[in-house]
Motif scaffolding. Structure first.
Motif, mmCIF file in Angstrom:
data_model
loop_
_atom_site.group_PDB
_atom_site.id
_atom_site.type_symbol
_atom_site.label_atom_id
_atom_site.label_comp_id
_atom_site.label_asym_id
_atom_site.label_seq_id
_atom_site.Cartn_x
_atom_site.Cartn_y
_atom_site.Cartn_z
ATOM 1 N N ILE A 168 0.853 -1.185 0.000
ATOM 2 C CA ILE A 168 0.000 0.000 0.000
ATOM 3 C C ILE A 168 0.891 1.237 0.000
ATOM 4 O O ILE A 168 1.747 1.403 0.867
ATOM 5 C CB ILE A 168 -0.933 0.005 1.237
ATOM 6 N N LYS A 220 -7.435 -1.293 -2.728
ATOM 7 C CA LYS A 220 -6.020 -1.660 -2.794
ATOM 8 C C LYS A 220 -5.675 -2.674 -1.718
ATOM 9 O O LYS A 220 -4.954 -3.650 -1.967
ATOM 10 C CB LYS A 220 -5.150 -0.408 -2.640
ATOM 11 N N TYR A 232 -8.387 3.574 -0.719
ATOM 12 C CA TYR A 232 -7.433 2.526 -0.358
ATOM 13 C C TYR A 232 -8.060 1.167 -0.098
ATOM 14 O O TYR A 232 -7.359 0.150 -0.146
ATOM 15 C CB TYR A 232 -6.642 2.951 0.878
#
Length: 777
Positions: free
Chosen positions: A433, A488, A485
């Motif tokens: 990340i 992800k 996010y």
């Protein structure tokens, strides 16, 4: 020995004089090989470390005899093919030009415990198989120094080449004369003096060609063939390496006469040809038995220090040697040696070094894939925040529990009493990340400058150290629920689960066992959502975009899990797939229920863990009346368990007491205190550090109703989801809370619980059970 003057040079010749002296062997003795790997200086590290090797390793430990023989056999096969000649470091097709594809020998050899590592015999490196980690130099031990360590490949090859040219195995040491007589008995002392007299250091300089036992170490790849070292061969086994400045008759004479003795000679490295078992003694004596402190020990120190005022950064380092840096803005300046020290300890102590055929090829019936939770960014600051190490600890704890209690052995069908049939592997995702507290977003303005600051740059000064820790830990939770996010994170974990599983199947084609997932902290929430997102039938998994796993999940273990509170905030129940029917779409956002596609769902927590929440009330609110199922002690040695828990708080008991007295207000004035004299923060913190114990209420055990048991057995064969670890004898609730959340992998009872439930995963569902209910108030 005869000195012959030939065209102005002195040659030393060793020869047999008939029956007066026996000659040495006419053929070189068999070379005993042992393979080693470095542990102190990595060759490479994963890309997120931005690492460049700047020094050569100095610490090596041997592979097991089993692995060493396999490495040597493969080495000989590759050498026979010509695959190891030159600098061939490419693909198999590039490496072998003289062989067909059908005869190519794979340069990769799986080694170490459970074949968790591999050696590339072309690059001479050791690296982990299933996770991204550092690689380390591998050496083929042919020549060894006095510390039992193998010489580098280049030096070993050069020394061995000279060995066959000079043929020292034909020398007879009985022919060696006393060349030191003119210097007296103090020759060694004179040799080791830095300011040796000129008459000693200035005899005529000699050439390596003048002596049959002397050779210059030439390396065509370094210094244009000009080396600064020479080697002197003493006999079939011993030699010495020293600077080529020691090229006069006195120094060479001392080295020649004392090469095989225990006498130490300054700047002279005595070496031995071939492995002997005594070489390992010095190495193993220096290996640590308990390399890295547990996470609970770190936070014990940190919390105690914080409550008592913390002290200076230097004091903190002294109190907590496993802390790498207390200044988060200096992350790029972390002490590289401490990071290397951590991995050195892991390599030297975490894995079984005595690999055998039965161990390397043991029967495995259960593969457990473990997903880490929050705080892995802390691995850049603390020596023990290493998820791979945590999984190693858990794996070893399971072995210990299995071998210490026969009740576990009765649950397996394998023929080896030391094999628990489980394999536990880490699944790391945080490094994938692209958000780091001290690094800027890779977003630039029109001038090429960073468009946004880093998190550390927007931090304020008040309690900055606490804010930094919160940023590294709590931020991971915010990332998972930030739309930018969350996908992800989800994709990173799914792809890594599939990668590790596929690789394990590839490396272990006979594995037909069950696959389980264990998630800790935030990792449990991610794991729960992934398993709940699985469709009933998957025709084909798209590697790039799919959220589908390549395997069915038997048991899902959520440990120290916030899933309960997350689902409550989402206003979703937890349901079994059987109760929702065939038309249930797990990816429909309008669903009122989450339904993990697994056989067994477990929720394990410690009663002091503030992150752990229950799940059973999400199945039905009436299950809130049931006390969580207590986890029994892992083994029969209850007293040792209690003793270990009792000693936990001793180290900081005094600190906490001191902190409590600082926070406490004067009780004599409490009744008449003015509002502006109140100390609310002090009251709160005092309650945290000195919360009084309450006596347990009498158990009210009843039979679970059939309807309730049926509902719960659809989610877990045992009829329970919530399991609570024993609380032990913790005295300080705040320290207990911090420690409880980070120490699951170190806990023997956690290991015992996982082992017991995994081995019983194929058992029939319970048809009746008792449950303890809370008293109605």
């Amino acid at each position: 020995m005869i000195f012959i003057r030939v065209t102005g040079r002195v040659c030393i010749r060793r020869y047999s004089s008939g029956v007066q002296a026996a000659t040495g062997s006419k053929t070189p003795p068999k070379l005993h090989i042992k393979w080693y790997y470095a542990t102190d200086i990595p060759t490479t590290k994963p890309s997120w470390f931005d690492y460049k090797q700047e020094k050569q390793p100095e610490k090596f430990i041997p592979f097991s005899d089993f692995d060493s023989k396999r490495l040597e056999k493969r080495f000989q096969q590759l050498e026979g093919q010509g695959a190891l000649s030159g600098a061939a470091h490419g693909t198999a097709a590039d490496r072998v030009s003289s062989a067909t594809k059908d005869t190519i020998v794979d340069p990769i050899v799986e080694v170490n415990e459970d074949k968790l590592f591999q050696v590339d015999l072309q690059k001479y490196i050791l690296s982990p198989v299933y996770w991204e980690g550092s690689s380390y130099e591998v050496r083929r031990g042919t020549w060894f120094n006095s510390d039992g360590l193998p010489l580098s490949r280049k030096i070993s090859d050069l020394v061995e080449k000279g060995y066959h040219e000079k043929r020292p195995y034909t020398f007879n040491r009985a022919d060696v004369g006393d060349t030191l007589s003119k210097f007296g008995k103090d020759a060694v002392q004179k040799f080791n003096r830095k300011d040796r007299p000129r008459e000693i250091t200035e005899p005529p300089v000699v050439s390596t060609n003048d002596y049959d036992d002397l050779m210059k170490l030439q390396d065509d790849e370094d210094n244009n063939g000009q080396s600064s070292k020479m080697v002197l061969y003493s006999d079939a086994k011993y030699a010495a390496i020293f600077p080529d400045t020691m090229n006069n008759q006195f120094e060479l004479g001392v080295i020649r006469n004392f090469c095989t003795s225990p006498v130490s000679l300054l700047s002279v490295e005595k070496i031995q040809r071939g492995y002997t078992s005594d070489l390992d003694e010095t190495i193993f004596e220096k290996l640590p038995s308990n390399p890295i402190p547990g996470l609970s020990e770190i936070f014990q120190t940190e919390v105690g220090s914080y409550l008592t005022g913390g002290g200076s950064k230097e004091e903190a380092k002294t109190k907590s040697p496993m802390v790498k840096s207390t200044n988060y803005s200096d992350e790029n300046d972390h002490n590289e040696s401490k990071q290397n020290s951590q991995m050195k300890s892991v390599l030297e102590s975490d894995y079984d070094r005595e690999t055998s055929d039965s161990k390397a090829n043991r029967q495995v019936d259960h593969l457990i894939l473990c997903i880490h939770g929050i705080g892995q960014v802390l691995g850049g600051k603390y020596e023990s925040v290493d998820f791979t190490h945590s999984i190693n600890v858990l794996r070893n704890k399971m072995k210990e529990v299995y071998t210490s209690d026969d009740s576990y052995k009765k649950m397996t069908s394998n023929q080896y009493p030391d094999n628990n049939t489980l394999q536990v592997l880490p699944v790391s995702w945080r490094h994938k990340i692209d958000f780091h507290p001290t690094k800027n977003f890779q977003s630039y303005d029109a001038n090429g400058n960073f468009r946004l600051p880093s998190l550390s740059q927007i931090n304020v000064d008040g309690v900055k150290s606490l804010r930094n820790i919160m940023g590294d830990v709590v931020l991971d939770i915010l990332l998972y629920y930030e739309p930018r996010y969350v996908e992800k994170v989800f994709h990173a974990v799914v792809s890594e689960l599939n990668r590790v599983y596929s690789l394990y199947k590839e490396r272990n084609p006979h594995f037909k066992g069950k696959v389980h997932i264990l998630g800790h902290s935030l990792g449990s929430a991610i794991a729960f959502d992934i398993v709940a997102n699985q469709r009933e039938k998957v025709d084909q998994v798209n590697e790039e975009t799919s959220q589908d796993l390549k395997f069915d999940v038997d048991s899902l273990f959520c440990i120290g899990s916030p899933v309960g509170v997350f689902k409550l905030l989402n206003q979703r129940n937890i349901r079994s797939r059987a109760s929702l029917g065939p038309d249930f779409d797990p990816r429909d956002p309008t669903n009122l229920a989450s339904s993990p596609k697994c056989v067994n769902l477990y929720n394990l927590f410690h009663p002091c863990d503030p992150i752990g929440y229950r799940m059973e009330p999400l199945v039905s609110p009436r299950f809130a009346n049931f006390k969580p199922e207590p986890v029994p002690f892992a083994t029969k040695s209850i007293h040792s368990q209690i003793k270990g828990l009792a000693s936990f708080g001793e180290g900081i008991q005094q600190k906490i007491s001191s902190a409590s007295s600082w926070f406490k207000k004067d009780e004599t004035k409490a009744k008449h205190q003015d509002p502006w004299d109140e100390n609310a923060l002090g009251d709160i913190l005092t309650s945290l550090v000195s919360e009084p114990k309450t006596q347990d209420e009498p158990a009210n055990e009843v039979d679970m109703r059939d309807r309730d048991l049926s509902t719960l057995t659809e989610l877990n064969r045992s009829g329970r989801i919530d399991y609570c670890l024993p609380m032990g004898v913790f005295d300080i609730s705040l320290v207990s809370a911090v420690s409880a959340h980070v120490s699951y992998f170190e806990d023997t009872n956690t290991a015992g619980f996982l082992l017991r439930e995994v081995l019983a995963s194929g058992d029939d569902c319970e048809d009746s059970r008792k449950v303890v209910v809370y008293k109605k108030k």
